[in-house]
Design an enzyme around this catalytic site. Structure first.
Site, PDB file in Angstrom:
ATOM      1  N   GLU A 148       0.873  -1.176   0.000  1.00 40.93           N
ATOM      2  CA  GLU A 148       0.000   0.000   0.000  1.00 40.93           C
ATOM      3  C   GLU A 148       0.903   1.218   0.000  1.00 40.93           C
ATOM      4  OE1 GLU A 148      -2.897  -0.448  -0.665  1.00 40.93           O
ATOM      5  OE2 GLU A 148      -3.360  -2.474  -0.016  1.00 40.93           O
ATOM      6  N   CYS A 168      -1.843   9.244   2.995  1.00 39.86           N
ATOM      7  CA  CYS A 168      -1.451   8.664   1.715  1.00 39.86           C
ATOM      8  C   CYS A 168      -2.488   8.883   0.620  1.00 39.86           C
ATOM      9  CB  CYS A 168      -1.168   7.174   1.868  1.00 39.86           C
ATOM     10  SG  CYS A 168      -2.562   6.205   2.491  1.00 39.86           S
TER      11      CYS A 168
END
Length: 477
Positions: free
Chosen positions: A224, A258
């Site tokens: 990720e 993010c």
């Protein structure tokens, strides 16, 4: 990737991780896949851990950041983890049921099904920006799938990492779940261990190194990562609504998210009004910066000079910079809007990961879509608009890990949706059922019936077999 020579404590950390892996793998081989009751018990213990320690976790993260909103930690980290646990416990029985599959007529009267079985021991390398959520949210899916787990939290949040290690040790036997702490050298050694699966959350640059390390031992990975997640304003749009959502998504956790909007593409005539509206929303949400407990500091402190350099470079190239009236202090960087950002330079090159928002004007929606397509696939994409055809054009001609339409960040909070990147922004997805499947092996089963046509067609081959083959593969031209 160069690392310093390991200290004694770092060597102990690497040895500790290897020992824990041996302990957990032996336990898994001895006990096999845990039943529903055992999995529910582990999830319940994780829920109790979060409930018992969430205030202490928030205080530790606040100390590590040198100023991190404790309410933000509750809303963005502890509460989502508990939500994921509730979702998994509610649906786990159904997820564990074997799935029947249809079989072709030629294999009747057999039967086929898939059973999702745990992989074994899963390693988790979690980052500093959401240290609680990004360590424990994947753990929910890993435990639901019946695995053991070893966590390696970030060395940039040492107070939280030590507290997490103690809390996990109190709630779980080390053969179930354990935590390894240490610096980059420990993390590098951790990623080289032969886990049954490895999950890494962090930058694309480090993600490449993790993938290389895991490949040496043939360890499958979920990565990720991140990237430059765009927000696109379509020509017909509610600017005020878009400004509220963009300001929230960009400035929560001071942009250290993010999936935060990294930059905005706006029609030329809307770019300046949008910039002013986003700044106004930031000032409304955070009237002051320097001593505001609702506004998060940058981590590490060197991030401030990195952002300053990027903004100054853009300003020197002709960009218009709109700044929050409070210049900030104590590691807090004020919300900053950079209008008409150059398409080259520091702001355009790398993920910003801070409270600086470039707004880039475009002439046509096609041009905006092309600008997104010219870059790497981002982890998230945000599209604002009131005309369905315009939204559809953006979504059908771009790629990203996930999408929120007329909002920001919200897709990550949906347990029914997978979360993950594509291309440079990641490999694999988890959350909810997708996470249960990600950390399971879909084991295929076939039970042959008393009559087996394929075996009846075995050698020696005669005319009957030739006729059957001719019916399956008729003569072509």
């Amino acid at each position: 990737m160069a690392y310093p020579s390991p200290s004694g404590s770092e060597m102990e950390g690497k040895d500790h991780a290897a020992r824990l892996l041996d302990v957990q793998r032996a336990s898994f081989r001895r006990d096999g896949a845990p039943d529903l009751a055992k999995r529910l018990d582990r999830l319940a213990r994780l829920d109790s851990l979060v409930l018992a320690h969430h205030r202490a976790f928030a205080a530790a993260i606040d100390e590590d950041f040198g100023g991190r909103s404790r309410i933000e930690t509750g809303l963005m980290e502890a509460a989502p983890v508990r939500g994921a646990i509730r979702h998994a416990r509610r649906h786990l029985k159904g997820w564990m049921k074997p799935e029947k599959r249809r079989i072709a007529l030629t294999f009747q009267p057999g039967s086929a099904w898939v059973r999702y079985q745990p992989l074994g021991v899963v390693g988790i390398v979690s980052p500093w920006n959401y240290p609680l959520q990004l360590a424990l949210s994947p753990l929910v899916d890993i435990l639901a799938a019946g695995n053991r787990a070893i966590l390696k939290p970030s060395e940039l949040t040492p107070h939280f990492s030590e507290l997490l290690a103690r809390a996990i040790a109190d709630a779980f036997a080390e053969e179930e779940v354990a935590v390894v702490t240490g610096g980059p050298d420990v993390a590098a050694a951790f990623t080289r261990l032969r886990f049954d699966h490895l999950l890494f959350t962090g930058s694309t640059r480090v993600g490449r190194e993790v993938a290389k390390a895991a490949a040496a031992s043939m360890t499958p990975v979920t990565l990720e990562l991140g990237g430059k997640s765009p927000a696109i304003l379509c020509p017909v749009v509610d600017v005020a609504r878009a400004a509220r959502s963009i300001a929230y998504g960009k400035f929560v956790n001071a942009g250290q998210t993010c999936i935060a909007p990294d930059y905005v593409l706006a029609p030329e005539h809307l770019a300046r009004p949008l910039a002013e509206a986003v700044l106004a929303e930031a000032v409304r949400a955070y009237p002051r910066i320097g001593d505001n407990p609702d506004y998060t500091a940058l981590l590490p402190l060197s991030a401030r000079s990195r952002l300053d350099d990027a903004v100054k470079q853009a300003e020197a190239a002709g960009a218009i910079v709109l700044r929050h009236p409070d210049s900030g202090a104590g590691g807090r960087y004020p919300p900053t809007i950079v209008l008409a950002t150059p398409t080259a330079g520091l702001l355009a090159a790398d993920e910003i990961f801070g409270p600086v928002l470039p707004i880039i004007p475009y002439r046509t929606l096609d041009q905006a879509i092309a600008l997104v397509g010219d870059g790497e696939h981002p982890l998230a994409l945000y599209c604002f608009g009131d005309v369905r055809a315009e939204i559809d054009a953006v979504l059908s001609r771009t790629q990203s890990g996930g999408v929120t339409i007329n909002g920001t960040l919200l897709h990550i909070a949906q347990e029914q949706l997978p979360f993950g990147g594509v291309g440079e922004s990641g490999v694999g997805a988890y959350h909810g059922h997708a996470g249960f499947q990600r950390f399971s092996h879909a084991r295929a089963f076939f039970r042959a019936g008393r009559f087996n046509l394929l075996e009846r067609l075995g050698p020696p081959y005669g005319r009957g077999v030739a006729r059957v083959l001719a019916s399956l593969l008729p003569r072509g031209k």
